[in-house]
Structure formats: C-alpha cells, structure tokens
Motif scaffolding. Sequence first.
Motif, mmCIF file in Angstrom:
data_model
loop_
_atom_site.group_PDB
_atom_site.id
_atom_site.type_symbol
_atom_site.label_atom_id
_atom_site.label_comp_id
_atom_site.label_asym_id
_atom_site.label_seq_id
_atom_site.Cartn_x
_atom_site.Cartn_y
_atom_site.Cartn_z
ATOM 1 N N UNK A 1 5.458 1.013 -10.437
ATOM 2 C CA UNK A 1 4.171 0.375 -10.943
ATOM 3 C C UNK A 1 3.640 1.594 -11.900
ATOM 4 N N UNK A 2 3.209 1.042 -13.083
ATOM 5 C CA UNK A 2 2.680 1.975 -14.185
ATOM 6 C C UNK A 2 1.156 1.659 -14.522
ATOM 7 N N UNK A 3 0.412 2.518 -14.190
ATOM 8 C CA UNK A 3 -0.981 2.469 -14.837
ATOM 9 C C UNK A 3 -1.698 1.083 -14.303
ATOM 10 N N UNK A 4 -1.325 0.783 -13.096
ATOM 11 C CA UNK A 4 -1.830 -0.681 -12.591
ATOM 12 C C UNK A 4 -3.252 -0.666 -12.296
ATOM 13 N N UNK A 5 -4.038 -1.664 -12.848
ATOM 14 C CA UNK A 5 -5.362 -1.711 -12.480
ATOM 15 C C UNK A 5 -5.782 -3.295 -11.859
ATOM 16 N N UNK A 6 -6.508 -3.204 -10.842
ATOM 17 C CA UNK A 6 -6.751 -4.889 -10.644
ATOM 18 C C UNK A 6 -8.215 -4.969 -10.510
ATOM 19 N N UNK B 1 -2.946 3.184 -10.891
ATOM 20 C CA UNK B 1 -1.941 3.271 -9.873
ATOM 21 C C UNK B 1 -0.466 3.407 -10.408
ATOM 22 N N UNK B 2 0.189 4.703 -10.004
ATOM 23 C CA UNK B 2 1.565 4.913 -10.582
ATOM 24 C C UNK B 2 2.274 5.201 -9.061
ATOM 25 N N UNK B 3 3.464 4.491 -9.339
ATOM 26 C CA UNK B 3 4.169 4.406 -7.865
ATOM 27 C C UNK B 3 5.742 3.919 -8.121
ATOM 28 N N UNK B 4 6.410 4.838 -7.451
ATOM 29 C CA UNK B 4 7.917 4.075 -7.649
ATOM 30 C C UNK B 4 8.613 4.267 -6.155
ATOM 31 N N UNK C 1 -3.716 -4.484 0.878
ATOM 32 C CA UNK C 1 -3.556 -5.567 0.624
ATOM 33 C C UNK C 1 -3.421 -6.134 -0.829
ATOM 34 N N UNK C 2 -3.807 -5.879 -1.584
ATOM 35 C CA UNK C 2 -4.203 -6.073 -2.942
ATOM 36 C C UNK C 2 -2.713 -5.578 -3.609
ATOM 37 N N UNK C 3 -2.418 -4.375 -3.227
ATOM 38 C CA UNK C 3 -1.158 -3.762 -3.791
ATOM 39 C C UNK C 3 0.151 -4.747 -3.278
ATOM 40 N N UNK C 4 0.035 -4.925 -2.186
ATOM 41 C CA UNK C 4 1.441 -5.845 -1.601
ATOM 42 C C UNK C 4 1.145 -7.131 -2.349
ATOM 43 N N UNK C 5 0.214 -7.840 -2.240
ATOM 44 C CA UNK C 5 0.017 -9.082 -2.927
ATOM 45 C C UNK C 5 0.280 -9.216 -4.482
ATOM 46 N N UNK C 6 0.226 -7.986 -5.045
ATOM 47 C CA UNK C 6 0.672 -8.110 -6.512
ATOM 48 C C UNK C 6 2.162 -8.080 -6.717
ATOM 49 N N UNK C 7 2.646 -7.406 -5.562
ATOM 50 C CA UNK C 7 4.126 -7.196 -5.621
ATOM 51 C C UNK C 7 5.052 -8.433 -5.557
ATOM 52 N N UNK C 8 4.537 -9.220 -4.541
ATOM 53 C CA UNK C 8 4.983 -10.623 -4.325
ATOM 54 C C UNK C 8 4.344 -11.899 -5.406
ATOM 55 N N UNK C 9 3.409 -11.535 -6.287
ATOM 56 C CA UNK C 9 2.704 -12.243 -7.321
ATOM 57 C C UNK C 9 1.971 -13.176 -6.748
ATOM 58 N N UNK D 1 5.497 7.710 14.872
ATOM 59 C CA UNK D 1 6.839 7.692 15.646
ATOM 60 C C UNK D 1 8.144 7.131 14.697
ATOM 61 N N UNK D 2 7.563 6.433 13.508
ATOM 62 C CA UNK D 2 8.708 6.120 12.701
ATOM 63 C C UNK D 2 9.242 7.256 11.803
ATOM 64 N N UNK D 3 8.280 8.108 11.424
ATOM 65 C CA UNK D 3 9.027 9.374 10.598
ATOM 66 C C UNK D 3 9.492 8.849 9.363
ATOM 67 N N UNK D 4 8.702 7.931 8.489
ATOM 68 C CA UNK D 4 9.302 7.385 7.106
ATOM 69 C C UNK D 4 8.389 7.859 6.165
ATOM 70 N N UNK D 5 8.631 7.464 4.872
ATOM 71 C CA UNK D 5 7.621 7.942 3.747
ATOM 72 C C UNK D 5 6.285 7.211 4.004
ATOM 73 N N UNK D 6 5.149 8.057 3.816
ATOM 74 C CA UNK D 6 3.929 7.478 3.910
ATOM 75 C C UNK D 6 3.076 7.426 2.573
ATOM 76 N N UNK D 7 2.631 6.314 2.113
ATOM 77 C CA UNK D 7 1.683 6.376 0.926
ATOM 78 C C UNK D 7 0.165 6.212 1.384
ATOM 79 N N UNK D 8 -0.639 7.162 1.270
ATOM 80 C CA UNK D 8 -1.988 6.895 1.655
ATOM 81 C C UNK D 8 -3.052 6.344 0.688
ATOM 82 N N UNK D 9 -3.759 5.280 0.501
ATOM 83 C CA UNK D 9 -4.390 4.744 -0.223
ATOM 84 C C UNK D 9 -5.967 4.966 -0.182
ATOM 85 N N UNK D 10 -6.639 5.467 -1.226
ATOM 86 C CA UNK D 10 -8.092 5.485 -1.096
ATOM 87 C C UNK D 10 -8.751 4.903 -2.334
#
Lengths: 299, 227
Positions: free
Chosen positions: B6-11, B23-26, B44-52, B204-213
């Motif tokens: 995601x490059x400079x995404x705005x919604x 929002x910049x993210x890979x 929710x908006x972020x993932x909704x944009x991923x599956x269009x 518990x899962x110990x995975x990568x975590x992205x915190x949005x605000x």
Amino acid sequence: MKTFRIIGRNFRDAFKGVFRNFSLSLASISCITITLIVVAISIILSYNVNNFTELVEKDVTIVAFIDNDLTEEEIDTIKDEISVIDHVDTYEFTSKDDITTDMRESSDVFDSVMKNWSDEENPIQNTYQVKVDDIEYIEGVAKQIEKIDGITLVKYGEGIVEQLISTFSLIHTISLGAVVALILVTAFLISNTIKITISSRQREISIMRLIGASNLNIRIPFIIEGLLLGALGSIIPIIITIYGYETLYSSFNGQLFSPFIKLIPPTPFVYLTSLVLLGIGILVGMFGSWRAVRKHLKI
Amino acid sequence: MDLIRLTNVKKTYNTGVTAIQDLNLSIGKGEFVFIIGSTGCGKSTLIKMLYREEKPTAGQIIVGGIDVGRLRNRKVYKIRRKIGVVFQDFKLLPKSTVYENVAFALEIFGLPKEEIHAKVVKVLELVGLKHKIKSYPAQLSGGEQQRVAIARAIVNGPKLLICDEPTGNLDAKTSMGIMEVLNEINKLGTTIIMVTHDINIVKKMNKRVIVLDSGRVLKDYEEGTYK
C-alpha cells in the motif's frame, strides 16, 4: 466439457431456485399466466380480424352497367378502356342473359315476372365486374369507370365496405397495441416479483461475489430461472389457446355470423400462437430476471 | 517479495469521514499479520480495500500484482479468486449442507465432480470437520461454523486469507482452536491477515502485529516483539 458442466449446474441451480422459493415462484408464474392468456386472446382476435379484412377486400367487386344499345365492338372497346386503368386487378364480362338466368333460378317471383318479357324488352343490363388490387383505390377506379362512354351506372357497395374495413382496422390496431402494452407491463411486473425473490437471496449473491464468482456466473442461474418461470407460466395459456380456439371454431362452424366472415382454421394457427406465447413468456421471464439481478451486482 | 503493498493510501467515505490516511504498508508472502486498534481506527476499511469491497480515494494498493484500486466492478472477481475471506458472522448458506457450502466455491468454476469432492473432503479434514459433512449450518456450533467458513475460503487455494474478527463470536477455548487451524494453513504457505480485538490471542500467537490509530500505522511490531 467445462462449459457443459457449468451449463448443467446452472440448470440444476435454476430448478432448485424455482422449487426452494416456491411461493415467490408461484407468484411470478401466475403473473405470467394471466398476462399470456390476455395476450393469447388479443393475438387470436387480431389475426382473425385481419383475416376478415383480407376476405372482404378480396370479395369487393365494382359492377359497371353497360348501356343496352351498344354493339359488341363498342362493349369490347370499354373492356380495353377498363384494362388500362391503374389498380385494376381483374375484369370480367357478364352478359344480361347470364344474369337473367341466374336471377330467375334464384327467385320464383322474378321468374314469373320475366316470363312476360321478351328478350328485347329485358331491362337487365350487361355488366363488367372489376376487382381492384388494393381496396384503398376502389373509389378512384369506380369514378374512372363511370366516365367511360356507354357505362350507365357503377356500384361497389360504397359506404358499407369502407366502414367495415375501417372498423376492422381499428380493432386490429387496438388489439396489437394491447399485446405490446401487456408484454411491457408483464416484463416489469415479473421483474419486480423476481426482485423480491432475489432480495431474499441477496446473501447468496454477496457470498458468490466474495468467493470470486464473476457477474456472469451469478447472473446466468437467475436468468435460466426466469426462463423456467416464463416457460411454466405459458403452459396454461397454451392449453387454453389450443383447446379453447378449437372448441370455438367448431361451435361456430368456422364462420362468424355469415359465410362471408370466416375464422382462421385452428391448424396450424393455434400451434403458431402457442409458440409465440412460449417465446414471449421465456423472453419476458429472462428479461425480468436480468433486470432484477443487475441491481445486486454493484457491490 | 511483497504480496501486498500500500502506497500513500487514503480513504474518505461519501459521508466525509476519513477512515485511512497516508497509509504505507507492505506484507510479504507467507506472513501471518495481526491488525489491531480501537474501534473506528480503520481496520475494517483497510481489509475491505484489500479485497476491493471499498476503493481507496487516493494512493495505490497492489495485491498479488493486481492494482486493486483500479479494478472495475465487473472485474472484481479477478482479485476475489486469489483471496479467501472469513467473517465474524460466518456467512454460510443456511439451506445448504457443509459439503455444499464448501463445494459452492468450486462449482462456479466448472470443476469436475470428482475433483470437487476430493478437494472439499481434503479441506474439511484440515479444519477437522470431515465427520459433519452432511450437517446443516444450524446443526453446528459457532466454532464449527467458522471452520466451515475457513474451509470455503481456502478450498480454492488462495494466496491470501483475510480474517475479519473470525473469533469475535466465539469463546476463548473455541477461538484458540480456530487459531490453530489458521496457523496450520499459514504453515502450508498461505499469507494470513487477521483483524481482531482479542489481545490474548495476539499475545499467544507471537506474530507480526500492526497497530492502527486514526487511519494511520501507529506501530508495526516484528514477529515475536509484541508484548
């Protein structure tokens, strides 16, 4: 192979759709049935009226009475003059002797009156019977014949013929208009009925889209469902058309009021009408579904 | 290589609310990523944009080589076929059996019956529901229904599995069962993005975590660093 499998599944899903949502399917089917019955009546009426018009048009004849003082050569000249008039289709000479014989045979009163007349005294005139190629020009042709020297009188049932034909053409126009209007109204009615069916299945459509079904994938089962609803809806109208018209035809002995107005024979007329009804039902059903699903695809 | 970029995404929604900004993210292939944040942070908006389901107002979103933001409505299925999506409310067809619900995703592509059967059985085995193959959704527990939904999402072999609060309606024990299934799927090579409120699971899962605000990335924790 893949395409056949997809088509097969689409038909299966469409059948399932019709039966799983039976009450709504029944609403669509009844809607199609009722309209198609009215459409069938309009088609039968319209074609029969058209048929009457053609029969009347074929039968209308101009009778031109010829002066009894003319010689045979002069009568022949009149024939040549008639033959060059525009829109004259056929012309036929009937001698006064033929007419007299005909009339004496058909009426006893006439027969007894004519016994007292000698051939020279016979007031009946020789005639030319002229048919036109298009009924619209009958008046003009009659007027031109009237101008020919040696013609004393021209008759073609003026007034009645025109009135009859204009009435028939009005009925024809109205019933055709009714067919077109009914088809349009049904298409929208069905579209709305199917819309209700589909709204109750919106979840199904949104899930299909989520798992990667293309718009065509989603639309086709619904369109086939519309096709089935249309075909099912045309069954009763077709039965009514076939049996109803055959009964009507035989109970009227194939004619209406007089031997002059003949009904169209049932075969192949009813079968062609049935095909048209089935076609209209299917198209209207498919169009209705197509329009109804379209709304749900803009997710 | 990145699966998602995601490059400079705005919604901004039509209502004027800006859900995502700058929002910049890979996310790379085979990753397991949690997206967390308070309500209204734009998860929710972020993932909704991923599956269009939603289109970005500005910026670029690339998923599996497809520019998702530019995809026309008619072509949306192209991205959906590469992505599996799992929801909090399962979204199963109530009148269809477990088998039919999962097979549904394959039938629209015109696969032969035997191939469909083999794939469905295999995927139901993976989520541990082979014995419920003939049950209807109403006869299953919440956890089992979610397993069916996961089976349906992965039966096509998608590169990416998006989970929108898959454990939101489930108790802690059942939730961990679902997480085990997801972990299995991830080990088989599928990238997983999961939105959740459940901090216990994330820990518990110990995975990568992205915190949005407020529509931005507040913090991006590498695998095993979120405490």
